[in-house]
Design an enzyme around this catalytic site. Structure first.
Site, PDB file in Angstrom:
ATOM      1  N   MET A  41       0.857  -1.198   0.000  1.00 57.65           N
ATOM      2  CA  MET A  41       0.000   0.000   0.000  1.00 57.65           C
ATOM      3  C   MET A  41       0.890   1.244   0.000  1.00 57.65           C
ATOM      4  SD  MET A  41      -3.428  -0.950   2.051  1.00 57.65           S
ATOM      5  CE  MET A  41      -2.832  -0.766   3.704  1.00 57.65           C
ATOM      6  N   HIS A  48       9.518  -3.627   3.102  1.00 60.64           N
ATOM      7  CA  HIS A  48       9.027  -3.851   1.735  1.00 60.64           C
ATOM      8  C   HIS A  48      10.193  -4.134   0.783  1.00 60.64           C
ATOM      9  CE1 HIS A  48       5.711  -1.082   3.230  1.00 60.64           C
ATOM     10  NE2 HIS A  48       5.045  -2.147   2.833  1.00 60.64           N
ATOM     11  N   GLN A  72     -10.268  -2.525   2.749  1.00 63.63           N
ATOM     12  CA  GLN A  72      -9.739  -3.232   3.928  1.00 63.63           C
ATOM     13  C   GLN A  72      -9.637  -2.342   5.158  1.00 63.63           C
ATOM     14  OE1 GLN A  72      -5.843  -4.042   1.875  1.00 63.63           O
ATOM     15  NE2 GLN A  72      -5.020  -3.811   3.930  1.00 63.63           N
ATOM     16  N   SER A 197       4.608   0.991   7.845  1.00 62.37           N
ATOM     17  CA  SER A 197       4.343   2.314   7.257  1.00 62.37           C
ATOM     18  C   SER A 197       3.741   3.244   8.303  1.00 62.37           C
ATOM     19  CB  SER A 197       3.374   2.177   6.090  1.00 62.37           C
ATOM     20  OG  SER A 197       3.900   1.250   5.173  1.00 62.37           O
TER      21      SER A 197
HETATM   22  O1  PAF Z   1      -0.066  -5.770   3.801  1.00 65.55           O
HETATM   23  C1  PAF Z   1      -0.471  -4.851   3.070  1.00 65.55           C
HETATM   24  O2  PAF Z   1       0.207  -3.868   2.814  1.00 65.55           O
HETATM   25  C2  PAF Z   1      -1.864  -4.945   2.460  1.00 65.55           C
HETATM   26  O3  PAF Z   1      -2.751  -5.535   3.338  1.00 65.55           O
HETATM   27  C3  PAF Z   1      -1.873  -5.643   1.095  1.00 65.55           C
HETATM   28  C4  PAF Z   1      -1.472  -7.099   1.210  1.00 65.55           C
HETATM   29  C5  PAF Z   1      -0.963  -4.934   0.125  1.00 65.55           C
HETATM   30  C6  PAF Z   1      -3.295  -5.621   0.506  1.00 65.55           C
HETATM   31  O4  PAF Z   1      -3.744  -4.317   0.332  1.00 65.55           O
END
Ligand code: PAF
Length: 297
Positions: A41, A48, A72, A197
């Site tokens: 995200m 990441h 979400q 984040s």
């Molecule tokens: O872990 C995340 O950053 C989010 O939940 C994902 C897997 C990118 C889905 O939006």
């Protein structure tokens, strides 16, 4: 900027549409190239970037998606303040072997409302699932859509989101998707705080106190032999709650496969402590493995 980063920045494709993405992905498939996928995200950090590194070691083409998925977020304030800075993310990715950044708008991912309701049974009734109703349904919606667009051979997810990983594995199985889910170790700051984040939203004093979460989890591992599950649980909660500005939302000691709480250490070969803590309005999660036998690692 080092010369290879500048070069990588030129080579790395930034794509916003599904049609453009799919034409590249189908070319790669024709050449039998393995596609590695890192869904994110944005607001990228070293955690990441380590997923991108692992993807580039295992695959021929690495695709990173940057998409703040509205479905979400069960809390609109959390969605609103979620950090977004695409250019900084692109610059960070140019330091790694990332081939494609897929950064779609909401309408591109959801041309129509996604009304699918997944059922993950007991996996989603505890911990994150209990405290963030609808969250995992939204994660499953977006990850299944992204998998359909990217058609990855392997997808890389951090173990910090321990429950998310279990839910994504269950979703992949339910939908019979031909993708290997690769769990990757938690990356931590020097002081132990799990990279997230959301860390950048912490005030200086919250940031100073936040490492108590990881420290307490690690220290608790030393008491498994002498403490009952319940006592260890209470001790962890009390220690963190006694730190200024931190408040535990839940701390559960669970079987690492079913995510159901265990009440004795010998009830499972794989036991994980999962925690969510509020630092002011910022919610941080982390986990620690208490017990994992070699034969199922
Ligand atoms: O872990 C995340 O950053 C989010 O939940 C994902 C897997 C990118 C889905 O939006």
């Amino acid at each position: 900027m080092p010369i290879y980063e500048a070069f990588n920045l030129i080579l790395m494709k930034i794509i916003n549409t599904v049609s453009e993405l799919q034409s590249i992905v189908s070319q790669e498939a024709k050449q039998n190239n393995k596609v590695g996928f890192v869904p994110t995200m944005g607001a990228l950090h070293q955690g990441h970037l380590s997923l991108v590194e692992q993807a580039s070691q295992a695959c021929d083409l690495v695709i990173v998606s940057i998409f703040v998925n509205p479905t979400q977020f069960n809390n609109s304030k959390d969605l609103e303040r979620y950090p977004r800075d695409l250019q900084t993310d692109i610059d960070a990715l140019s330091t790694k072997k990332c081939d494609i950044v897929f950064a779609p708008l909401v309408d591109e991912v959801y041309p129509e409302e996604d009304t699918r309701q997944f059922n993950f049974g007991a996996l989603e009734t505890v911990m994150e699932g209990k405290y963030r109703p609808g969250h995992f349904n939204g994660v499953a919606q977006v990850v299944s859509r992204l998998f359909d667009m990217v058609k990855p051979d392997k997808a890389f997810f951090g173990l910090k989101d321990f429950q998310q990983l279990a839910v994504i594995c269950a979703m992949t199985k339910q939908l019979n998707l031909p993708v290997e889910i690769v769990p990757c170790e938690i990356v931590r700051e020097k002081d132990g705080l799990a990279m997230s984040s959301r860390n950048m939203l912490l005030t200086d004093s919250q940031r100073k106190n936040a490492p108590v979460i990881a420290r307490t989890l690690f220290e608790s591992c030393n008491f498994v032999a002498e403490s009952s599950v319940e006592k260890l649980k209470q001790d962890v909660i009390a220690k963190i709650n006694s730190t200024e500005g931190l408040e535990v939302e839940y701390f559960e000691i669970v079987d690492g496969y079913s995510l159901q709480p265990v009440d004795m250490w010998d009830k499972s070969d794989y036991i994980v402590g999962c925690i969510a803590v509020f630092a002011g309005e910022i919610r941080l999660i982390d986990n620690v493995t208490y017990k994992k036998t070699n034969h199922d690692s």
